[in-house]
Design an enzyme around this catalytic site. Structure first.
Site, PDB file in Angstrom:
ATOM      1  N   LEU A 108      37.722  73.601 -85.323  1.00 41.54           N
ATOM      2  CA  LEU A 108      38.175  74.912 -84.871  1.00 41.54           C
ATOM      3  C   LEU A 108      39.038  74.824 -83.614  1.00 41.54           C
ATOM      4  O   LEU A 108      38.633  74.233 -82.611  1.00 41.54           O
ATOM      5  CB  LEU A 108      36.957  75.807 -84.604  1.00 41.54           C
ATOM      6  CG  LEU A 108      37.252  77.248 -84.170  1.00 41.54           C
ATOM      7  CD1 LEU A 108      37.988  77.998 -85.278  1.00 41.54           C
ATOM      8  CD2 LEU A 108      35.965  77.969 -83.795  1.00 41.54           C
ATOM      9  N   ASP A 109      40.244  75.408 -83.698  1.00 36.08           N
ATOM     10  CA  ASP A 109      41.164  75.506 -82.560  1.00 36.08           C
ATOM     11  C   ASP A 109      41.476  74.149 -81.932  1.00 36.08           C
ATOM     12  O   ASP A 109      41.665  74.042 -80.713  1.00 36.08           O
ATOM     13  CB  ASP A 109      40.617  76.462 -81.493  1.00 36.08           C
ATOM     14  CG  ASP A 109      40.501  77.885 -81.993  1.00 36.08           C
ATOM     15  OD1 ASP A 109      41.312  78.277 -82.848  1.00 36.08           O
ATOM     16  OD2 ASP A 109      39.595  78.608 -81.539  1.00 36.08           O
ATOM     17  N   ASP A 110      41.522  73.103 -82.751  1.00 33.55           N
ATOM     18  CA  ASP A 110      41.771  71.756 -82.233  1.00 33.55           C
ATOM     19  C   ASP A 110      42.980  71.100 -82.895  1.00 33.55           C
ATOM     20  O   ASP A 110      43.203  69.915 -82.740  1.00 33.55           O
ATOM     21  CB  ASP A 110      40.514  70.892 -82.450  1.00 33.55           C
ATOM     22  CG  ASP A 110      40.561  69.599 -81.644  1.00 33.55           C
ATOM     23  OD1 ASP A 110      40.885  69.670 -80.444  1.00 33.55           O
ATOM     24  OD2 ASP A 110      40.273  68.530 -82.222  1.00 33.55           O
TER      25      ASP A 110
END
Length: 290
Positions: A233-235
């Site tokens: 997530l969000d990486d």
């Protein structure tokens, strides 16, 4: 609805490979030998990884072989240099699916830029888990699909989304403030083809009410980040970021307004660079060519 302004036709080669002497000369000479006229060329050498990355944009109008033969011949050269590469022709407009929830500021901005010709792509559909943006889609003449999501039906809805996106032959997906976490199966179905907008310089202020968190911390800058979506997530690889300065006089409402402005601009830049084949991924990074 007025037709978008079209640019002159061009083609793009995006190349990455282990760095060695003669790469620029080999690629440029290949285009020249087949009667292509180079319009722009840019390259980057990543010294830590030993990678060479290059974007060549050229006029293909007078190429002396068919498109298929051109690609076959380039592949033969690519094997020699251990290249990873892709080819894009502006005559073939990318097809963009948009997923959105209730906040419509990014969606409205993308549709305006598409209508004005700034984003030279097709938009075959908009999918939302809320019905509120249906009128905006209708105004722009784009098919709208309302697929409500609950914890019980999430995976079923994702399969419906994937089917719709594939049926309409979409090349990439933009999450225009789509407030659902995508499953690994969804992400794996469209690798390096999902663009998200995040409300901060990643990974700060994760979770709900980010601008309230920022306000409580007394921040002096707020930011927005656009990135490719990965299973973490969000990486994913970051494409673009920007910031706005905050004063002690700013209220939470001021932060939200400034944040929305940032989100629109950062997302539209990322989408435009993707459409124009200006982005090369390597590792968890991107190179964005001018």
């Amino acid at each position: 609805m007025p037709e978008p302004i079209r640019q002159h036709r061009s083609a793009v080669l995006l190349v990455s490979c282990p760095d060695r002497k003669g790469l620029v000369a080999a690629i440029s000479d290949f285009v020249f030998r087949h009667n292509g006229n180079i319009l722009h060329a840019d390259e980057h050498r990543d010294f830590e990884s030993g990678l060479f990355l290059m974007r060549v944009e050229f006029d293909p109008s007078d190429i002396d072989v068919s498109r298929e033969e051109f690609l076959r011949l380039f592949e033969a050269m690519a094997v020699k240099f251990d290249m990873t590469w892709r080819f894009a022709d502006s005559a073939v407009r990318p097809r963009m699916a948009i997923l959105v929830s209730q906040q419509d500021h990014c969606l409205a901005d993308l549709l305006y830029r598409h209508q004005s010709g700034e984003l030279d792509c097709e938009v075959p559909l908009i999918i939302s888990n809320h019905a509120g943006t249906a009128r905006l889609a209708e105004f722009h003449g784009i098919p709208f699909f309302h697929l409500p999501v609950t914890s019980e039906n999430k995976l079923t809805v994702e399969q419906q989304q994937i089917s719709l996106i594939r049926e309409r032959r979409c090349d990439f997906i933009v999450l225009a403030r789509y407030m659902q976490i995508l499953s690994n199966a969804f992400v794996e179905a469209f690798p390096n083809r999902i663009i998200n907008i995040h409300h901060s310089f990643l990974p700060a202020f994760a979770g709900a009410r980010p601008y309230h968190q920022a306000f409580e911390r007394g921040v002096k800058l707020i930011g927005a980040s656009s990135h490719y979506v990965t299973e973490v997530l969000d990486d994913g690889p970051i494409i673009e970021q920007d910031v706005a300065r905050i004063s002690h006089r700013d209220s939470v409402e001021d932060l939200v307004q400034k944040g929305r402005d940032l989100e629109k601009v950062v997302l539209s830049r990322a989408v435009r660079w993707h459409v124009e084949s200006r982005i090369l991924l390597y590792g968890n990074k991107t190179v964005v060519f001018d």
